[in-house]
Structures are given as C-alpha cells and as structure tokens.
Scaffold this active site. Structure first.
Site, mmCIF file in Angstrom:
data_model
loop_
_atom_site.group_PDB
_atom_site.id
_atom_site.type_symbol
_atom_site.label_atom_id
_atom_site.label_comp_id
_atom_site.label_asym_id
_atom_site.label_seq_id
_atom_site.Cartn_x
_atom_site.Cartn_y
_atom_site.Cartn_z
ATOM 1 N NE ARG A 162 -2.898 47.143 10.046
ATOM 2 C CZ ARG A 162 -2.978 46.169 10.943
ATOM 3 N NH1 ARG A 162 -1.941 45.881 11.710
ATOM 4 N NH2 ARG A 162 -4.078 45.447 11.053
ATOM 5 C CB SER A 232 -8.641 48.332 8.346
ATOM 6 O OG SER A 232 -8.929 47.201 9.123
ATOM 7 C CD GLU A 327 -4.465 48.981 7.191
ATOM 8 O OE1 GLU A 327 -4.899 48.842 8.352
ATOM 9 O OE2 GLU A 327 -4.523 48.079 6.318
HETATM 10 P P1 FAD Z 1 -0.201 46.224 -2.459
HETATM 11 O O1 FAD Z 1 -1.585 46.712 -2.225
HETATM 12 O O2 FAD Z 1 0.131 45.727 -3.812
HETATM 13 O O3 FAD Z 1 0.824 47.370 -2.043
HETATM 14 C C1 FAD Z 1 0.680 48.037 -0.812
HETATM 15 C C2 FAD Z 1 1.807 49.080 -0.682
HETATM 16 O O4 FAD Z 1 3.064 48.437 -0.592
HETATM 17 C C3 FAD Z 1 1.915 49.996 -1.908
HETATM 18 O O5 FAD Z 1 2.333 51.273 -1.460
HETATM 19 C C4 FAD Z 1 3.002 49.336 -2.751
HETATM 20 O O6 FAD Z 1 3.670 50.235 -3.611
HETATM 21 C C5 FAD Z 1 3.925 48.804 -1.664
HETATM 22 N N1 FAD Z 1 4.621 47.571 -2.068
HETATM 23 C C6 FAD Z 1 4.052 46.373 -2.377
HETATM 24 N N2 FAD Z 1 5.010 45.467 -2.614
HETATM 25 C C7 FAD Z 1 6.192 46.074 -2.468
HETATM 26 C C8 FAD Z 1 7.556 45.654 -2.586
HETATM 27 N N3 FAD Z 1 7.888 44.414 -2.932
HETATM 28 N N4 FAD Z 1 8.533 46.572 -2.349
HETATM 29 C C9 FAD Z 1 8.228 47.850 -2.014
HETATM 30 N N5 FAD Z 1 6.974 48.314 -1.901
HETATM 31 C C10 FAD Z 1 5.955 47.432 -2.120
HETATM 32 N N6 FAD Z 1 -3.651 44.117 6.528
HETATM 33 C C11 FAD Z 1 -3.260 43.813 7.795
HETATM 34 O O7 FAD Z 1 -2.220 44.312 8.268
HETATM 35 N N7 FAD Z 1 -4.004 43.002 8.579
HETATM 36 C C12 FAD Z 1 -5.152 42.440 8.170
HETATM 37 O O8 FAD Z 1 -5.797 41.709 8.900
HETATM 38 C C13 FAD Z 1 -5.592 42.728 6.838
HETATM 39 N N8 FAD Z 1 -6.759 42.219 6.370
HETATM 40 C C14 FAD Z 1 -7.182 42.527 5.112
HETATM 41 C C15 FAD Z 1 -8.386 41.975 4.663
HETATM 42 C C16 FAD Z 1 -8.846 42.257 3.379
HETATM 43 C C17 FAD Z 1 -10.133 41.667 2.927
HETATM 44 C C18 FAD Z 1 -8.077 43.095 2.526
HETATM 45 C C19 FAD Z 1 -8.550 43.374 1.137
HETATM 46 C C20 FAD Z 1 -6.891 43.651 2.973
HETATM 47 C C21 FAD Z 1 -6.428 43.377 4.279
HETATM 48 N N9 FAD Z 1 -5.223 43.906 4.776
HETATM 49 C C22 FAD Z 1 -4.803 43.586 6.038
HETATM 50 C C23 FAD Z 1 -4.426 44.831 3.954
HETATM 51 C C24 FAD Z 1 -3.478 44.128 2.944
HETATM 52 O O9 FAD Z 1 -3.862 42.814 2.715
HETATM 53 C C25 FAD Z 1 -2.035 44.138 3.448
HETATM 54 O O10 FAD Z 1 -1.597 45.446 3.640
HETATM 55 C C26 FAD Z 1 -1.089 43.428 2.464
HETATM 56 O O11 FAD Z 1 0.196 43.322 3.035
HETATM 57 C C27 FAD Z 1 -0.997 44.163 1.137
HETATM 58 O O12 FAD Z 1 -0.275 43.346 0.242
HETATM 59 P P2 FAD Z 1 -0.293 43.602 -1.316
HETATM 60 O O13 FAD Z 1 0.750 42.745 -1.924
HETATM 61 O O14 FAD Z 1 -1.676 43.439 -1.844
HETATM 62 O O15 FAD Z 1 0.161 45.124 -1.365
HETATM 63 N N1 EPU Z 2 -16.524 47.374 15.795
HETATM 64 C C1 EPU Z 2 -17.600 48.220 15.638
HETATM 65 N N2 EPU Z 2 -18.306 48.162 14.476
HETATM 66 C C2 EPU Z 2 -17.969 47.307 13.469
HETATM 67 C C3 EPU Z 2 -16.874 46.454 13.630
HETATM 68 C C4 EPU Z 2 -16.156 46.510 14.810
HETATM 69 O O1 EPU Z 2 -17.927 49.001 16.526
HETATM 70 O O2 EPU Z 2 -18.656 47.328 12.434
HETATM 71 C C5 EPU Z 2 -15.752 47.449 17.053
HETATM 72 C C6 EPU Z 2 -16.117 46.301 18.000
HETATM 73 O O3 EPU Z 2 -16.169 46.822 19.289
HETATM 74 C C7 EPU Z 2 -14.938 45.364 17.880
HETATM 75 C C8 EPU Z 2 -13.809 46.328 17.599
HETATM 76 O O4 EPU Z 2 -14.392 47.335 16.772
HETATM 77 O O5 EPU Z 2 -14.702 44.663 19.065
HETATM 78 C C9 EPU Z 2 -12.620 45.716 16.884
HETATM 79 O O6 EPU Z 2 -13.049 45.071 15.679
HETATM 80 P P1 EPU Z 2 -12.177 43.915 14.999
HETATM 81 O O7 EPU Z 2 -11.881 42.852 15.987
HETATM 82 O O8 EPU Z 2 -12.854 43.537 13.742
HETATM 83 O O9 EPU Z 2 -10.807 44.610 14.710
HETATM 84 P P2 EPU Z 2 -10.419 46.024 14.085
HETATM 85 O O10 EPU Z 2 -9.739 46.810 15.150
HETATM 86 O O11 EPU Z 2 -11.553 46.656 13.381
HETATM 87 C C10 EPU Z 2 -8.022 45.293 13.402
HETATM 88 C C11 EPU Z 2 -7.174 45.434 12.171
HETATM 89 C C12 EPU Z 2 -7.532 44.362 11.154
HETATM 90 C C13 EPU Z 2 -7.291 42.994 11.787
HETATM 91 C C14 EPU Z 2 -8.182 42.867 13.031
HETATM 92 C C15 EPU Z 2 -7.946 41.570 13.787
HETATM 93 C C16 EPU Z 2 -6.560 47.763 12.005
HETATM 94 C C17 EPU Z 2 -6.769 49.068 11.300
HETATM 95 N N3 EPU Z 2 -7.330 46.750 11.584
HETATM 96 O O12 EPU Z 2 -9.353 45.572 12.986
HETATM 97 O O13 EPU Z 2 -6.660 44.502 10.037
HETATM 98 O O14 EPU Z 2 -7.608 41.960 10.889
HETATM 99 O O15 EPU Z 2 -7.883 43.967 13.937
HETATM 100 O O16 EPU Z 2 -6.725 41.631 14.454
HETATM 101 O O17 EPU Z 2 -5.726 47.686 12.896
HETATM 102 C C18 EPU Z 2 -6.442 45.633 7.952
HETATM 103 O O18 EPU Z 2 -5.462 46.194 8.439
HETATM 104 O O19 EPU Z 2 -6.802 45.821 6.767
HETATM 105 C C19 EPU Z 2 -7.218 44.717 8.789
HETATM 106 C C20 EPU Z 2 -8.328 44.106 8.353
#
Ligand code: FAD
Ligand code: EPU
Length: 331
Positions: A162, A232, A327
């Site tokens: 991240r 997250s 994050e």
């Molecule tokens: P923004 O929110 O628009 O920007 C994020 C940051 O990047 C800001 O600091 C912005 O200034 C900068 N930025 C954006 N574009 C550029 C560019 N072109 N050049 C330079 N800087 C830039 N993340 C994960 O890693 N794994 C997940 O599983 C995951 N699941 C998600 C689930 C949900 C429901 C949500 C809402 C978010 C999740 N995220 C996850 C977080 C998010 O989707 C990612 O971080 C994604 O890459 C953000 O993209 P964005 O275009 O919306 O960025």
């Molecule tokens: N858990 C709890 N309570 C909850 C949910 C989860 O205790 O309410 C515990 C469970 O033990 C579960 C563990 O957390 O097994 C892990 O949960 P999950 O598999 O949902 O993954 P996570 O570690 O919470 C990370 C990433 C997610 C990504 C998933 C799947 C980070 C900060 N988050 O979540 O990324 O989608 O793994 O790979 O690393 C994001 O970055 O925004 C994001 C959603």
C-alpha cells in the site's frame, strides 16, 4: 476552469467540500498549459481519479485536476506476454474486464477495485493475493512544478505494501499520465489467497475467477453507491513475533499471517475487538459488514470522519499498543 466547484460527486465518501478551481484533464498539453499559466502556477494542485481513496476534510484551496486521460494501446507482444500502455484516466475495472476478454492474464484478482488506472501505482493496489506492482513495467507522468516528463521503471517506483514513491515523496508533485502493464498470454491463475482456496484450478477460467472475486467483494464490502466509504480506511499493521505472543496471551483467537520476517494482523480484527464494528454516531459509523471500513451515512463534511478515525486509532493503541496508519489520503 470551473470555480467553487462541489466535489460531492467526485469522492466515494460523498462529502460535499468544494474546490477553488476544478478542471477535467484529457491530455498532457492541458497540464502544461496550466502549469505554465501565471494565473495558476503558484496554486496548490491535487490530482483526482475516481476519488475512492481520498477524504476531503475541508474545501480545497487550489486546483483539482480531474483525470480523464484515456486510451489502451498495445506496445509490444511476443508468444508469452503483451505490454499495454494505458491512459491513467481509464477506469480500473474497465481495464481488468478488457484484459479478461482479451485473455491477458494477471489483473483478474484485482477485479472491482474502484478508481482510475493512474491511482493503481500510487498505493500499489492489492487484493486476493495479487499486488499491481507485479504487473507494472513503467509509470509515466509530468512533474507539476516544472512540466518535466519522466518514466519510472518498476524498481524506481519503490513499491511496498500500500505504498510507493508517488504516495511518499512525490505526493501531489507528479501527475501520472500512463501506466505500462506486462500481462501474460499463458494460462495461469493465482488462487493462493485463503478466500479462494475452495476453487478447483482445473475448472476455472479468467472470466469465472473474475466473477468469483466480484461475488466475494460484494459480500464483504459496502458499495459506495449505497453508503459512502473508501474501502479499508487503515493499512493492516505489520508486527513482530513478541507483539503476536503478547496479544495471543490475552486473545487466543488472534488472527495473523506471516509476511516476510514479520506478521500481519488484520486491522479489522483489532478494530472489531475494540467494539467498533457496526458503530453509528449521527451521520457516520463503522460498517457492520467489515470493521475496517468507515462509512458515511449522511455527513456533508469530512472532518467528522477524520475524528472518528482518530478515536479508533487511539482505542487500538490503548488496547493493543499498535499504531494504525490510514490507507486513505486525508486532505
Ligand atoms: P483517488 O481517490 O482519486 O486518489 C487517490 C490518491 O492518488 C490521491 O492522493 C490522489 O491525489 C492520487 N492520484 C490519483 N490519480 C493520480 C494520478 N494520475 N497521478 C498522481 N496522483 C494521483 N484499494 C486496494 O488496494 N485494494 C482493494 O481491494 C480496494 N478495495 C476498495 C473497495 C472500495 C469499496 C473502495 C471504495 C475502495 C477500495 N480501494 C482498494 C481503494 C481505492 O479503490 C484504490 O486506492 C484506488 O486505486 C483509488 O483510485 P482513485 O482513482 O479513486 O484514486
Ligand atoms: N476481519 C474481522 N472483522 C471484520 C472483517 C475481517 O475480524 O469485520 C478479519 C477476519 O479474520 C478476516 C481478516 O480480518 O479473515 C481479513 O479480512 P479480509 O479478507 O476482508 O481482508 P482485509 O485484510 O480486511 C485486505 C485489503 C483489502 C483487500 C482484501 C482482500 C488492506 C488494508 N485491505 O483487507 O483492500 O480487498 O484484503 O485481499 O490491506 C482496500 O485497500 O481498500 C481494500 C479493501
């Protein structure tokens, strides 16, 4: 250039702060025009993709660039791999879907992550056992202070969990305009992640794996179209063996995973143990689906969300001596 523009529809928390100046960017020339214009060159600048990893806590005093640089182009191809150059304003999941359709292997585990292609390298997006750093060859863009263009190869992006150079010392300084991805044409799947272990490798296809991931994600995470959130809110903390042993003494149900010579504890587990899961106060709260997701039911301002995140940090620190790091990019 728009003035006093509401960002309400441009961030997944749905908070209603405004930007002093707001402009949609479709190509590099537009970026250069702005940074060379005396009217704008001294102003603060923020690049916005899908707004799914950002929390505005006040009006933005400067220019917000909404990134809409498009295009997917094949740069080279051999029997094994294909190199794609993708405009940073493309939607991330549209790219994943495109690759699945073309039978390019690599991005499928990152299905349904919201946001833009240009933001993917920023925090090295990851899910279900894959991090995007494993598929990125180059990241190209423009320095906002002098208009100089640069191509970063994979190593110089300084990718970590991240994190990257773009989220660190180049934050808000370098506009990523395109990303090059190396994808495989040879069939191979990564189903090592614990939630995917039930799949039978013999019976999966790119499309079925993508659909499984989408199903799991929809069951675990609230959809920002229904309830404001940024996924997250915190990173999962990495700790040493001593910390694990100490916590296990008190909680024999501790969940943790080995990660190099450290251990990763799910921040969700720590937050849930502190009693926050499903918490609701006025217009905000913590998701009852996932403890790591702070949700906005109806708050117009991001400050309340930031304050809640601080209470959670303090509580986890008090109970477990672990410092949660956001994050989400708090502005
Ligand atoms: P923004 O929110 O628009 O920007 C994020 C940051 O990047 C800001 O600091 C912005 O200034 C900068 N930025 C954006 N574009 C550029 C560019 N072109 N050049 C330079 N800087 C830039 N993340 C994960 O890693 N794994 C997940 O599983 C995951 N699941 C998600 C689930 C949900 C429901 C949500 C809402 C978010 C999740 N995220 C996850 C977080 C998010 O989707 C990612 O971080 C994604 O890459 C953000 O993209 P964005 O275009 O919306 O960025
Ligand atoms: N858990 C709890 N309570 C909850 C949910 C989860 O205790 O309410 C515990 C469970 O033990 C579960 C563990 O957390 O097994 C892990 O949960 P999950 O598999 O949902 O993954 P996570 O570690 O919470 C990370 C990433 C997610 C990504 C998933 C799947 C980070 C900060 N988050 O979540 O990324 O989608 O793994 O790979 O690393 C994001 O970055 O925004 C994001 C959603």
């Amino acid at each position: 250039m728009k003035r006093n523009f509401s960002l309400g529809n441009y961030n997944s928390f749905g908070v209603k702060h405004k930007a002093n100046f707001f402009i949609e960017i479709k190509n590099k020339d537009q970026i250069n025009d702005i940074i060379n214009n005396k009217k704008y060159d001294k102003l603060h600048k923020l690049i916005l993709g899908g707004g799914s990893n950002i929390l505005f806590t006040k009006d933005y005093n400067g220019i917000v660039f909404l990134n809409k640089i498009k295009g997917i182009r094949k740069i080279s191809e051999d029997d094994n791999n294909v190199l794609l150059r993708v405009g940073s304003g493309e939607n991330w999941d549209d790219l994943v879907e495109y690759c699945v359709k073309k039978k390019y292997y690599g991005l499928e585990n990152l299905s349904l992550i919201p946001g833009s292609v240009g933001a993917a390298p920023i925090q090295n997006i990851g899910a279900y056992g894959v991090e995007v750093k494993n598929l990125i060859e180059n990241v190209e863009g423009i320095f906002l202070d002098n208009g100089i263009e640069k191509k970063f190869n994979n190593k110089s992006c300084e990718f970590q969990y991240r994190d990257s150079i773009f989220k660190g010392k180049l934050k808000n300084k370098f506009f990523i305009t395109s990303v090059d991805f190396v994808l495989s044409k040879i069939k191979s799947f990564n189903i090592s992640y614990r939630d995917l272990k039930y799949l039978d490798i013999k019976n999966i296809s790119l499309n079925s794996l993508r659909n499984e991931i989408i199903k799991i994600r929809n069951s675990k995470l609230p959809d920002p179209r229904d309830i404001g959130n940024a996924g997250s809110f915190f990173k999962n903390p990495l700790v040493d063996r001593t910390t694990i042993d100490k916590i296990k003494n008190e909680f024999n149900d501790l969940v943790y995973f080995k990660d190099g010579d450290k251990f990763k504890i799910p921040a969700a587990w720590l937050i849930e143990k502190c009693g926050w899961k499903g918490y609701k106060e006025n217009n905000i709260g913590v998701s009852d689906k996932h403890a790591l997701v702070i949700v906005n039911y109806n708050a117009k301002k991001g400050k309340e969300i930031k304050e809640l995140s601080k209470k959670i940090i303090d509580d986890v620190k008090g109970k477990f001596r672990i410092n949660l790091i956001p994050e989400v990019n708090v502005i």
